[in-house]
Scaffold this motif. Sequence first.
Motif, PDB file in Angstrom:
ATOM      1  N   ASN A 317       0.963  -1.159  -0.047  1.00 54.50           N
ATOM      2  CA  ASN A 317       0.017   0.011   0.125  1.00 54.50           C
ATOM      3  C   ASN A 317       0.958   1.357   0.041  1.00 54.50           C
ATOM      4  OD1 ASN A 317      -2.034   2.161   0.258  1.00 54.50           O
ATOM      5  ND2 ASN A 317      -2.710   1.337   2.341  1.00 54.50           N
ATOM      6  N   LEU A 318       1.033   2.077  -0.941  1.00 55.37           N
ATOM      7  CA  LEU A 318       1.618   3.552  -1.133  1.00 55.37           C
ATOM      8  C   LEU A 318       1.451   4.119   0.138  1.00 55.37           C
ATOM      9  CD1 LEU A 318       3.285   5.420  -2.854  1.00 55.37           C
ATOM     10  CD2 LEU A 318       1.120   5.793  -3.772  1.00 55.37           C
ATOM     11  N   MET A 319       0.237   4.185   0.903  1.00 55.11           N
ATOM     12  CA  MET A 319      -0.038   4.851   1.986  1.00 55.11           C
ATOM     13  C   MET A 319       0.574   4.382   3.262  1.00 55.11           C
ATOM     14  SD  MET A 319      -1.465   6.841  -0.196  1.00 55.11           S
ATOM     15  CE  MET A 319      -2.478   8.159   0.689  1.00 55.11           C
ATOM     16  N   ASP A 320       0.871   2.962   3.278  1.00 48.04           N
ATOM     17  CA  ASP A 320       1.351   2.670   4.460  1.00 48.04           C
ATOM     18  C   ASP A 320       2.855   2.795   4.832  1.00 48.04           C
ATOM     19  OD1 ASP A 320       0.689   0.406   6.580  1.00 48.04           O
ATOM     20  OD2 ASP A 320       2.562  -0.337   5.663  1.00 48.04           O
ATOM     21  N   TYR A 355      -1.128  -1.031  -4.794  1.00 48.03           N
ATOM     22  CA  TYR A 355      -2.275  -0.527  -4.659  1.00 48.03           C
ATOM     23  C   TYR A 355      -2.108   0.852  -3.828  1.00 48.03           C
ATOM     24  CZ  TYR A 355      -3.366  -2.364  -0.014  1.00 48.03           C
ATOM     25  OH  TYR A 355      -3.319  -2.801   1.174  1.00 48.03           O
ATOM     26  N   TYR A 356      -3.101   1.588  -3.494  1.00 47.18           N
ATOM     27  CA  TYR A 356      -3.255   2.760  -2.732  1.00 47.18           C
ATOM     28  C   TYR A 356      -4.541   2.717  -1.927  1.00 47.18           C
ATOM     29  CZ  TYR A 356      -5.600   5.728  -6.164  1.00 47.18           C
ATOM     30  OH  TYR A 356      -6.420   6.200  -7.093  1.00 47.18           O
ATOM     31  N   ASP A 357      -4.679   3.087  -0.807  1.00 48.59           N
ATOM     32  CA  ASP A 357      -5.981   2.963  -0.012  1.00 48.59           C
ATOM     33  C   ASP A 357      -5.535   3.586   1.082  1.00 48.59           C
ATOM     34  OD1 ASP A 357      -8.589   2.586   0.703  1.00 48.59           O
ATOM     35  OD2 ASP A 357      -8.700   0.511  -0.095  1.00 48.59           O
ATOM     36  N   THR A 358      -6.650   3.881   2.182  1.00 49.10           N
ATOM     37  CA  THR A 358      -6.461   4.424   3.436  1.00 49.10           C
ATOM     38  C   THR A 358      -5.474   3.497   4.107  1.00 49.10           C
ATOM     39  OG1 THR A 358      -8.728   3.288   4.014  1.00 49.10           O
ATOM     40  CG2 THR A 358      -8.729   5.607   3.504  1.00 49.10           C
ATOM     41  N   LYS A 399     -11.386  -5.592  -5.954  1.00 53.55           N
ATOM     42  CA  LYS A 399     -12.198  -6.568  -6.923  1.00 53.55           C
ATOM     43  C   LYS A 399     -11.371  -7.994  -6.724  1.00 53.55           C
ATOM     44  CE  LYS A 399     -13.953  -3.410 -10.300  1.00 53.55           C
ATOM     45  NZ  LYS A 399     -13.669  -2.873 -11.586  1.00 53.55           N
ATOM     46  N   ILE A 400     -10.015  -7.923  -6.571  1.00 51.59           N
ATOM     47  CA  ILE A 400      -8.973  -8.943  -6.226  1.00 51.59           C
ATOM     48  C   ILE A 400      -9.151  -9.390  -4.680  1.00 51.59           C
ATOM     49  CG2 ILE A 400      -6.649  -9.746  -6.291  1.00 51.59           C
ATOM     50  CD1 ILE A 400      -6.167  -7.383  -8.524  1.00 51.59           C
ATOM     51  N   ILE A 401      -8.916  -8.561  -3.836  1.00 48.53           N
ATOM     52  CA  ILE A 401      -8.928  -8.890  -2.407  1.00 48.53           C
ATOM     53  C   ILE A 401      -9.450  -7.927  -1.548  1.00 48.53           C
ATOM     54  CG2 ILE A 401      -6.304  -8.172  -2.199  1.00 48.53           C
ATOM     55  CD1 ILE A 401      -6.199 -10.743  -0.108  1.00 48.53           C
ATOM     56  N   ASP A 402     -10.237  -8.032  -0.692  1.00 42.06           N
ATOM     57  CA  ASP A 402     -10.391  -6.727   0.409  1.00 42.06           C
ATOM     58  C   ASP A 402      -9.459  -6.897   1.527  1.00 42.06           C
ATOM     59  OD1 ASP A 402     -11.576  -4.704   1.758  1.00 42.06           O
ATOM     60  OD2 ASP A 402     -13.657  -5.773   1.966  1.00 42.06           O
ATOM     61  N   LEU A 403      -8.808  -5.964   1.620  1.00 42.79           N
ATOM     62  CA  LEU A 403      -7.604  -5.686   2.527  1.00 42.79           C
ATOM     63  C   LEU A 403      -8.187  -4.997   3.647  1.00 42.79           C
ATOM     64  CD1 LEU A 403      -4.442  -5.779   0.418  1.00 42.79           C
ATOM     65  CD2 LEU A 403      -5.170  -7.713   1.874  1.00 42.79           C
ATOM     66  N   ARG A 404      -9.122  -4.615   3.821  1.00 38.60           N
ATOM     67  CA  ARG A 404      -9.722  -3.663   4.893  1.00 38.60           C
ATOM     68  C   ARG A 404      -9.689  -4.459   6.217  1.00 38.60           C
ATOM     69  NH1 ARG A 404     -14.953  -0.934   1.995  1.00 38.60           N
ATOM     70  NH2 ARG A 404     -14.993  -3.160   1.248  1.00 38.60           N
ATOM     71  N   PRO A 405     -10.121  -5.566   6.085  1.00 37.94           N
ATOM     72  CA  PRO A 405      -9.872  -6.318   7.689  1.00 37.94           C
ATOM     73  C   PRO A 405      -8.069  -6.287   8.009  1.00 37.94           C
ATOM     74  CG  PRO A 405     -11.235  -7.681   6.322  1.00 37.94           C
ATOM     75  CD  PRO A 405     -10.908  -6.274   5.464  1.00 37.94           C
ATOM     76  N   GLU A 406      -7.590  -6.231   6.966  1.00 39.48           N
ATOM     77  CA  GLU A 406      -5.950  -6.115   7.552  1.00 39.48           C
ATOM     78  C   GLU A 406      -5.566  -4.807   7.587  1.00 39.48           C
ATOM     79  OE1 GLU A 406      -3.679  -8.500   8.189  1.00 39.48           O
ATOM     80  OE2 GLU A 406      -5.520 -10.080   8.037  1.00 39.48           O
ATOM     81  N   GLU A 407      -6.749  -3.769   7.478  1.00 41.88           N
ATOM     82  CA  GLU A 407      -6.273  -2.376   7.882  1.00 41.88           C
ATOM     83  C   GLU A 407      -5.285  -1.707   6.807  1.00 41.88           C
ATOM     84  OE1 GLU A 407      -4.475  -2.095  11.849  1.00 41.88           O
ATOM     85  OE2 GLU A 407      -6.301  -2.738  12.685  1.00 41.88           O
ATOM     86  N   ASN A 408      -5.539  -2.363   5.640  1.00 40.83           N
ATOM     87  CA  ASN A 408      -4.967  -2.106   4.448  1.00 40.83           C
ATOM     88  C   ASN A 408      -3.229  -1.914   4.759  1.00 40.83           C
ATOM     89  OD1 ASN A 408      -6.935  -1.892   2.520  1.00 40.83           O
ATOM     90  ND2 ASN A 408      -7.571   0.187   3.406  1.00 40.83           N
ATOM     91  N   ARG A 409      -2.550  -2.759   5.552  1.00 41.31           N
ATOM     92  CA  ARG A 409      -1.275  -2.735   5.935  1.00 41.31           C
ATOM     93  C   ARG A 409      -0.330  -3.413   4.966  1.00 41.31           C
ATOM     94  NH1 ARG A 409      -0.411  -1.287  11.363  1.00 41.31           N
ATOM     95  NH2 ARG A 409      -2.122  -1.532  12.657  1.00 41.31           N
ATOM     96  N   PHE A 410       0.818  -3.304   4.796  1.00 44.80           N
ATOM     97  CA  PHE A 410       1.700  -4.045   4.099  1.00 44.80           C
ATOM     98  C   PHE A 410       1.767  -5.448   4.608  1.00 44.80           C
ATOM     99  CE2 PHE A 410       5.597  -6.221   3.466  1.00 44.80           C
ATOM    100  CZ  PHE A 410       6.037  -5.767   2.495  1.00 44.80           C
ATOM    101  N   VAL A 411       1.285  -6.247   3.715  1.00 48.58           N
ATOM    102  CA  VAL A 411       0.953  -7.699   4.150  1.00 48.58           C
ATOM    103  C   VAL A 411       1.403  -8.741   3.072  1.00 48.58           C
ATOM    104  CG1 VAL A 411      -1.499  -7.915   3.394  1.00 48.58           C
ATOM    105  CG2 VAL A 411      -0.824  -9.242   5.178  1.00 48.58           C
ATOM    106  N   ARG A 412       1.677 -10.001   3.634  1.00 48.88           N
ATOM    107  CA  ARG A 412       1.808 -11.083   2.790  1.00 48.88           C
ATOM    108  C   ARG A 412       0.668 -12.198   2.663  1.00 48.88           C
ATOM    109  NH1 ARG A 412       6.906 -10.079   5.165  1.00 48.88           N
ATOM    110  NH2 ARG A 412       8.718  -9.261   3.761  1.00 48.88           N
ATOM    111  N   CYS A 413       0.152 -12.233   1.613  1.00 49.30           N
ATOM    112  CA  CYS A 413      -0.907 -13.180   1.747  1.00 49.30           C
ATOM    113  C   CYS A 413      -0.395 -14.718   0.943  1.00 49.30           C
ATOM    114  CB  CYS A 413      -1.965 -12.889   0.757  1.00 49.30           C
ATOM    115  SG  CYS A 413      -3.395 -14.004   0.572  1.00 49.30           S
ATOM    116  N   LEU A 414      -0.364 -15.720   2.025  1.00 45.23           N
ATOM    117  CA  LEU A 414      -0.121 -17.139   1.719  1.00 45.23           C
ATOM    118  C   LEU A 414      -1.195 -17.900   1.224  1.00 45.23           C
ATOM    119  CD1 LEU A 414       2.061 -15.941   3.238  1.00 45.23           C
ATOM    120  CD2 LEU A 414       2.511 -18.285   4.184  1.00 45.23           C
ATOM    121  N   GLU A 415      -1.079 -18.384   0.129  1.00 44.73           N
ATOM    122  CA  GLU A 415      -2.373 -19.107  -0.500  1.00 44.73           C
ATOM    123  C   GLU A 415      -1.706 -20.713  -0.940  1.00 44.73           C
ATOM    124  OE1 GLU A 415      -5.120 -16.692  -3.180  1.00 44.73           O
ATOM    125  OE2 GLU A 415      -2.867 -15.795  -3.316  1.00 44.73           O
TER     126      GLU A 415
END
Length: 762
Positions: A317-320, A355-358, A399-415
Motif C-alpha cells: 500500500n503506497l499509503m502505508d 495499490y493505494y488505499d487508506t 475486486k481482487i482482495i479486500d484488505l480492509r480487515p487487514e487495515e490495508n497494511r503491508f501484508v503477505r498473503c499465503l495461498e
Amino acid sequence: MKVTLRIARVELSTLFFSPIAWLVLIVFTFQTGLTFVDKLKLYAGYQEMGSRLSFITSAIFGGPLGLFSEIQRNVYLYIPLLTMGLMSRELSSGSIKLLLSSPVKTREIILGKYLAMMVYCLLLIAILAIFAVAGMYSIQSFDMLYITSGLLGIYLLICAYAAIGLFMSSLTAYQVVAAVSTLVVLAALNYVGLLWQDVNFVRDLTYFLSISGRADQMRDGLIISKDLCYFVLVITLFLGLSIMLLQSGREAKPLWVKIARYSLLTVTVLMLGYISSRPGLALYADMTATKTRTLTATSQQIIKQLKEPLKVTTYVNLMDDFWHMGIPKSRNKDVNFWQPYQRFMPDMKINYVYYYDTSMAEWLYKGNKGVSLDTLAKRMAKARELSLKMFMPPAEIRKIIDLRPEENRFVRCLEYNGKRSFLREYAGEMDPNPGEAEVLAAIKRLVVTPPKIGFLTGNNERAIDKVGDKDYKGSTAELSYRKSLVNQGFDVTALSLEEGDVPEDIAVLVIADPKKTLPPAVSERIIRYIDRGGNMLIAGEPGRQEVLNPLLNKLGVQLKEGILLHESRDFSPDLVMGYITTAAAATSGNYKNFWTDSVKMSMISSVGVQYTQSDFKVTEILATDSSKSWNKTGQLNQDTGYVQFDPSTGDVKATTPIAVSLTRQTKGKEQRIMVLGDADFMSAPELNRYNIRVGNFFFMFEMFKWLSYDEYPVDVSRPKAPDSKILIAKEDVTILRIILLVLLPAVLFISAVALLIRRKRR
C-alpha cells in the motif's frame, strides 16, 4: 602444470622480496588481533558481571559486527597493493615481450601469477586461523565448523578480489594506476547491486554482479552452492579476460573477433550464474553446531505437508508506513527474506501487487487534512519518485482482495489449496519482518484448521477489541503486534452465549473477569460446554469470587476470599509474583525452563485458588513466594502508605496457588482447563512491564499452547548454545593481547627484515 608452478614460485619470491607483502601481513595481523582481543575482552567482562552468554563464537567472529565482518569491510584495501605489480611490472619493464615470445602458454602465465596470489591469500587465512585457535582455548565448546565456514567465505572473497586485481594489472604498465583502478572496480562491484533496482531485468543483472554480501552466508555458518558458484564464476571471468587480453598481444585478430570472445565469456558466466542461483538447484550445508541457519525440525515437518507450491503475494500500500519494503527497488532484499524457506520450498511462487488505499499512518492525514485519497496518492507517489500508474486504486484492488480487515497494511498473503493466511509486519521493532514462528504459523494454518478461541462477552469481561489497560486486544487481536495470538496462528472471536450454546468450532472458551453475575442461561450453556469436554481458561479478580465461584464449583475449584499481597519496598503490595511450581515443571519442558531460571510472572491484584477432590486432576502451575506473600482478608486500605505484613491482624505468610490446571479423560480426549486468580497477566501493562523482568508473554504462549493441544504457537525453540562460557578471565585477555598484538607482528617483522637483508647481501 610444471610451468605454471614455476611461474607461481618465482612470483611468490618476488612478492616476498618486496616490503609491501610483509607490510600487508603485519598490518592485517595487528588490525585483526585488535578487533579480536577487544571483542573477547568485552564478552569476558559481560560474563564477570553475571550476564548469561550464548553463541559466543558467532558473537565474536560472525554477524554484522563480528571479526569476520570487519575483515570483509577492510580487506579490499590490501589486495590492490599486492596485485598492482603482477602484470604491470612485466609491461613496464618490457619482460612481457620475452614471455610472449617464449613457448610459455598465455594461460600458464596468468594462472601461475594467480596461483601465487592464492598462496599468499592462504597466509592471510592462516593468520585468521591463529585467532581461531586462540578462540578455541578461550571459549567453551568453540564452534570450529562455524569458523571453517567463515574462513572459506573470506578466502573466496579475497581470491575474487585478487582475480580482479590481476586483470586490472594487465591493462596498464603503471602500478599505481593498476592499484587505483582495482579499488574503483572493487568499489563498483560492491555498490552495483544498489543501481537500477527498479528495472526488472537490470535489477537481477546488477544484483548478480554485486559482490557485496556474497560471503555473508558463509561468514554466518551457512554454505550455499550458489555463493560458491558465484565466486568461482567471478574468478573465472576475470582470469579469462586476463588471458584473452594477454593473448591479443600474440595474435593479429580483427576487433570484432576480440569483442565476440569477451562477450561470449561474459554472457556464459552470467548465464551460469543465473542458473546456479535458482532455488531448486541450490545445495546447503549448515556448519553451525546447533543448526541455527536451518529451519527447525518442527518447521520442516509442517512444510512437508504442502503437496502443492505455496503462492506468496505481497500487497504493498503506497499509503502505508512499510511501503518501501516491497517496491521494485527493494524487491531483491524482500525475496532474500524467503531464502531459508525456499531451501525447503524451491517451487514457491512470489508475486507483488501495488495499490493505494487508506492506511493506519496517522501522521499522513494530520499533515494533509481535507485532501482526497486520490490527490494524496499522487502526492505520495511524486514524493517517493514512483509512478502512480503501478498502484491500483481502492475499487480495483478490492475486486481482487479486500484488505480492509487487514487495515490495508503491508501484508503477505499465503495461498495454498484454496486457503489463505496472512503474514504481517510488526511496528516498533528493529526488524519488523515476521520470524520463523510467525511464518510457520501462517503456513500451518493452510494445512491444519487453526484453533478458534472464543472470549465470552456480555458481562463486562475483558474485551479483545479494545486497547485499554485492562483489555486484551494487544495480546489477542492486534495485527501489528508480533506476540498477539492472531499472529501466532490462532483465530480469536468475541462470543456471546445469550442466544445459544458454545459453537462446535470453539477450541478454547475464555472467561476473563466477568463483573456481573452470569445469567442462568449462560451458566447452563457453559456447563454443557464443560460436560462435552471443552477446554477453558477462567480468570478472576478480587471481588469476583461471587461471580465465578458458582461456576467453578462444578470443577472442584474456588477463588479464595481476600486479596494476595506481596512485600515490596518499591511496588504496590497487590503486585504479586507468581512462580512456576515443581509440579508444573514436571509436566512441560518450557515450564521446567521457567522453573530452572526462576522466571516470575507479574500478577497485579490477584486472589488465591483453592481446590477439592473432583473428577479433574489438579496441578498447581503458579504459586506465590511463601517468604514474602500472604492472603489479606477484610478491607484493604492502601492510602495509609506502605502496607506491611501484620501477624496481629491474622496475616499468615504461605505459598498460595494463583494458577491451576485441570485435566480429565472424557469424550475420548483429555479435557484441559486453566483457572487463574488474576486476569491482568495478559493485559498490555503486564505484558509490557519494563521495571521488573517477568515472563508473562512466555507463560501466556505456553498456556494457550497447552489448551490447544500443542498446535499453536509453533515451537521453533532450539537447543541451548554449547559455546556459552568464556574460559579465561578479563585480566588474562591482557596476556593474549601481548601475544597477538606484539609478539606475533614482531615475529613477522623480524622475518621480513631477515629475508630482505639476506636478499640484499646476495
